[in-house]
Write an enzyme that holds these catalytic residues in place. Structure first.
Site, short mmCIF file in Angstrom:
data_model
loop_
_atom_site.label_atom_id
_atom_site.label_comp_id
_atom_site.label_asym_id
_atom_site.label_seq_id
_atom_site.Cartn_x
_atom_site.Cartn_y
_atom_site.Cartn_z
N ASP A 1 0.83 -1.20 0.00
CA ASP A 1 0.00 0.00 0.00
C ASP A 1 0.87 1.25 0.00
O ASP A 1 2.08 1.17 0.18
CB ASP A 1 -0.96 0.00 1.21
CG ASP A 1 -0.29 -0.49 2.49
OD1 ASP A 1 0.91 -0.20 2.67
OD2 ASP A 1 -0.95 -1.16 3.29
N GLU B 1 -9.97 -1.21 5.25
CA GLU B 1 -10.63 -0.92 6.52
C GLU B 1 -11.89 -1.78 6.66
O GLU B 1 -12.36 -2.39 5.68
CB GLU B 1 -11.00 0.56 6.59
CG GLU B 1 -9.80 1.51 6.52
CD GLU B 1 -9.00 1.58 7.81
OE1 GLU B 1 -9.07 0.64 8.62
OE2 GLU B 1 -8.29 2.59 8.00
N HIS C 1 -8.04 -4.67 10.04
CA HIS C 1 -7.72 -4.36 8.64
C HIS C 1 -6.40 -4.99 8.22
O HIS C 1 -5.50 -5.19 9.04
CB HIS C 1 -7.72 -2.84 8.40
CG HIS C 1 -6.54 -2.10 8.93
ND1 HIS C 1 -6.63 -1.26 10.02
CD2 HIS C 1 -5.25 -2.03 8.51
CE1 HIS C 1 -5.45 -0.71 10.25
NE2 HIS C 1 -4.59 -1.17 9.35
N ASP D 1 -8.44 -2.99 14.32
CA ASP D 1 -9.81 -3.19 13.87
C ASP D 1 -9.92 -4.33 12.86
O ASP D 1 -10.96 -4.52 12.24
CB ASP D 1 -10.39 -1.90 13.27
CG ASP D 1 -9.55 -1.37 12.11
OD1 ASP D 1 -8.56 -2.03 11.71
OD2 ASP D 1 -9.89 -0.28 11.59
#
Length: 261
Positions: free
Chosen positions: A67, A143, A138, A136
């Site tokens: 990324d 996300e 991801h 979370d």
């Protein structure tokens, strides 16, 4: 999905570096997918030690980026291209010509995303993709509620992710970009071997949801359950909420040595 519980982050780094070393022994021009952040650093350090000792030849290895921030110049110290140059390419002695990643400064970001998927396909696909996991759930910058079939695309970061990453920007969240290019979950799942490393108690809930929860977009990492060769390496703290932790320890302890991870 195989779950390997290790004593600490260093042991996890050694285990994954050895898997990479064995892959490069079988396929010297293997394409290694790499992640940024603090979690994978023990992997890169352990692999660099093997390279310096002559145990591993990376002269033909190739590196693929997971990324990138949108809008940060490529030479910005916190662009992921710069980070990976410092933490992976330079320690391993790999030339930038063997590196591939998305263009976060492109005027047409959507075209840049599609182009990166094409680059990965033309390169023959990622042989081993190293992943971290967010608190979370991801992976990459996919996300919660990201499509499990998603391709490389632009994403808007959650406030929590920007808070987590502010430590790399002098603690100033205002310096953290709002947008990123990330390999999509569908793109990530095309790698031949997925290896997720998670350390610390703060990742325990995400690890439990990934491994023992349902496959659901609310926990993007749970998509690893769909992959034919996915390995989750966790230290004792990150494994603390796994109900089947004793089973995972038993299966790994009784695994044939030749099988690897």
């Amino acid at each position: 999905m195989e779950v390997v519980i290790v004593p600490d982050a260093k042991a996890g780094g050694e285990l994954i570096a050895e898997a990479m070393a064995q892959l490069l022994g079988r396929k010297p021009d293997a394409l290694l997918g790499v992640a940024t952040g603090s979690t994978p650093l023990p992997v890169y350090e352990a692999l660099a030690t093997r390279v310096r000792s002559g145990a591993v030849d990376v002269s033909r290895a190739r590196i693929a980026q997971l990324d990138e921030y949108v809008g940060l110049p490529a030479d910005h110290p916190e662009s992921y291209r710069s980070v990976l140059a410092r933490e992976v390419l330079q320690p391993l002695g790999i030339d930038m010509r063997a590196f591939m990643g998305p263009d976060g400064t492109a005027q047409d970001v959507r075209a840049a995303c599609a182009a990166y998927d094409s680059v990965l396909a033309e390169a023959g696909g990622v042989d081993l993709q190293l992943l971290g996991i967010g608190t979370d759930g991801h992976i990459g910058f996919n996300e919660p509620c990201s499509s499990l079939a998603s391709r490389t695309r632009i994403k808007t970061l959650t406030e929590q992710t920007r808070i987590d990453n502010a430590r790399f920007f002098d603690g100033d969240i205002d310096q953290v970009p709002h947008h990123v290019i990330t390999q999509g979950i569908g793109t990530i799942l095309e790698a031949r071997h997925l290896v997720l490393l998670a350390t610390g108690e703060g990742k325990a809930d995400a690890v439990a949801a990934t491994v023992e929860g349902p496959v659901a977009a609310v926990c993007p990492a749970s998509a690893l359950q769909l992959h034919p060769h996915a390995t989750v390496v966790v230290d004792e703290a990150a494994a603390s909420k796994l109900k089947l932790a004793d089973y995972f320890r038993h299966t790994y302890a009784n695994k044939p040595d030749w099988q690897g991870i």
